[in-house]
Design a protein around this motif. Structure first.
Motif, short mmCIF file in Angstrom:
data_model
loop_
_atom_site.label_atom_id
_atom_site.label_comp_id
_atom_site.label_asym_id
_atom_site.label_seq_id
_atom_site.Cartn_x
_atom_site.Cartn_y
_atom_site.Cartn_z
N VAL A 40 0.82 -1.22 0.00
CA VAL A 40 0.00 0.00 0.00
C VAL A 40 0.85 1.27 0.00
O VAL A 40 0.31 2.38 -0.15
N TYR A 41 2.16 1.11 0.13
CA TYR A 41 3.04 2.30 0.14
C TYR A 41 4.41 1.85 -0.36
O TYR A 41 5.00 0.92 0.18
N ASP A 42 4.90 2.51 -1.39
CA ASP A 42 6.23 2.17 -1.92
C ASP A 42 6.65 3.28 -2.88
O ASP A 42 5.81 4.02 -3.40
N ASN A 43 7.96 3.35 -3.12
CA ASN A 43 8.46 4.32 -4.09
C ASN A 43 8.50 3.75 -5.50
O ASN A 43 8.90 4.44 -6.44
N ASN A 44 8.10 2.50 -5.66
CA ASN A 44 7.95 1.88 -6.98
C ASN A 44 6.46 1.71 -7.28
O ASN A 44 5.70 1.28 -6.41
N LEU A 45 6.06 2.02 -8.49
CA LEU A 45 4.66 1.92 -8.86
C LEU A 45 4.38 0.59 -9.54
O LEU A 45 5.11 0.17 -10.43
N LEU A 50 -2.26 5.06 -8.21
CA LEU A 50 -1.83 5.14 -6.82
C LEU A 50 -0.67 6.11 -6.69
O LEU A 50 0.02 6.42 -7.68
N ARG A 51 -0.44 6.58 -5.49
CA ARG A 51 0.65 7.53 -5.25
C ARG A 51 1.88 6.82 -4.74
O ARG A 51 1.81 5.93 -3.88
N THR A 52 3.03 7.19 -5.28
CA THR A 52 4.30 6.66 -4.80
C THR A 52 4.98 7.69 -3.91
O THR A 52 4.80 8.89 -4.08
N ALA A 53 5.76 7.20 -2.99
CA ALA A 53 6.57 8.06 -2.13
C ALA A 53 7.62 7.17 -1.47
O ALA A 53 7.42 5.94 -1.32
N ASN A 80 -3.98 5.55 -0.62
CA ASN A 80 -3.71 4.31 -1.34
C ASN A 80 -4.53 3.15 -0.77
O ASN A 80 -5.04 2.31 -1.52
N MET A 81 -4.66 3.11 0.54
CA MET A 81 -5.47 2.05 1.15
C MET A 81 -6.91 2.12 0.66
O MET A 81 -7.52 1.09 0.32
N LYS A 82 -7.45 3.32 0.58
CA LYS A 82 -8.83 3.48 0.12
C LYS A 82 -8.99 3.00 -1.32
O LYS A 82 -9.94 2.27 -1.65
N ALA A 259 7.50 -5.98 -7.61
CA ALA A 259 6.77 -5.43 -6.46
C ALA A 259 6.77 -3.91 -6.48
O ALA A 259 7.75 -3.28 -6.83
N GLY A 260 5.65 -3.35 -6.11
CA GLY A 260 5.50 -1.90 -6.01
C GLY A 260 4.12 -1.62 -5.44
O GLY A 260 3.33 -2.54 -5.18
N VAL A 261 3.82 -0.35 -5.22
CA VAL A 261 2.54 0.00 -4.61
C VAL A 261 1.39 -0.49 -5.50
O VAL A 261 1.36 -0.26 -6.70
N GLY A 262 0.47 -1.22 -4.88
CA GLY A 262 -0.65 -1.80 -5.60
C GLY A 262 -0.51 -3.27 -5.89
O GLY A 262 -1.49 -3.93 -6.27
#
Length: 271
Positions: A40-45, A50-53, A80-82, A259-262
């Motif tokens: 749910v959170y990562d700097n890779n998409l 979704l938003r990366t950070a 991102n969770m939503k 692997a990445g957010v999502g």
């Protein structure tokens, strides 16, 4: 003579306690089923929209729902969770790997919505940080030694490096899943500890491998070490770095997970 006898007795007691501590993990070594991990959170998409950070967080659904780390920004975490249909209210347990802000920064925003959680954090965390969590009404469990969180889910305990860090171990019927935050103590060392504690093969290692800045030779050695430890699947993200991700993909082929957010991974996907 008396002093020697006392020392011998103390040594025997210490050895017995060590053996009892080791046996504990073998005796309580149970599996969990139907594990799903969502990043749910990562700097890779991985998934568009979704938003990366910089940072890391994933939701683990099994008998209970675990949030492992919270990223660096609570607003991004909750957004991102939503979008990934993860209700903050379903979180039962939060596990924090280490004190760095890109892994704990989103916690308080989560607690504003759901404070009915138990937070497992390294004992070395600052007292002020612990007090702030308790002010929200959450319960804290301080982790120093390896421990069982619930059936099939364990902490490696604090592993010592320049920053103290714990990783999560999930025992499935197909092997262990090892979840790392940044792997500051070394991803190979973490995997070795997981295997030593639970006497099982490793199905998957996922999370930050802390390999940004490492040269190709040192990364290839780590890839080789993990393969020699019979790690079946790898999903490096966050601080692993592009070069490491490339080399792991080359060596692991279809057992490399992008692997990445999502990204969502289930044990059933790992054939």
């Amino acid at each position: 003579m008396r002093r020697v006898l006392v020392l011998a007795i103390l040594a025997s007691i210490t050895l017995a306690l060590i053996l009892l501590h080791q046996d504990k993990y073998e005796l309580e070594n149970e599996s969990t089923k139907d594990v799903t991990i969502t990043i749910v959170y990562d700097n890779n998409l991985y998934k568009e929209g979704l938003r990366t950070a910089w940072g890391f967080s994933c939701v683990i659904r099994c008998e209970k729902t675990i949030l492992f780390d919270t990223g660096g920004n609570g607003t991004i975490l909750l957004e991102n969770m939503k979008k990934l249909n993860v209700d903050p209210g379903e979180i039962d347990i939060v596990v924090l790997s280490h004190i760095h802000s890109d892994h704990v920064g989103g916690l308080l925003k989560l607690l504003e919505i759901n404070h009915n959680v138990t937070v497992y954090l390294p004992k070395s965390f600052p007292e002020g940080f612990k007090e702030e969590i308790e002010r929200y009404g959450a319960r804290i469990v301080e982790v120093q030694e390896p421990l069982k969180i619930f059936d099939g889910v364990y902490s490696t305990g604090e592993m010592v490096y320049w920053v103290r860090e714990q990783s999560l171990i999930i025992k499935t019927e197909r092997g262990l899943i090892v979840v790392t935050g940044c792997a500051h103590p070394g991803v190979v060392n973490i995997v070795k500890r997981a295997k030593d504690l639970l006497k099982s093969n490793v199905l998957l290692v996922i999370g930050g491998f802390h390999l940004i800045g490492h040269d190709e030779s040192s990364i290839r050695k780590i890839v080789s070490d993990l393969k020699n430890l019979d790690v079946k699947y790898v999903a490096p993200c966050h601080c692993s770095g592009d070069l490491a991700r490339k080399l792991f993909k080359e060596e692991y082929g279809d057992r490399y997970i992008n692997a990445g957010v999502g990204r969502m991974i289930t044990v059933k996907d790992l054939r």
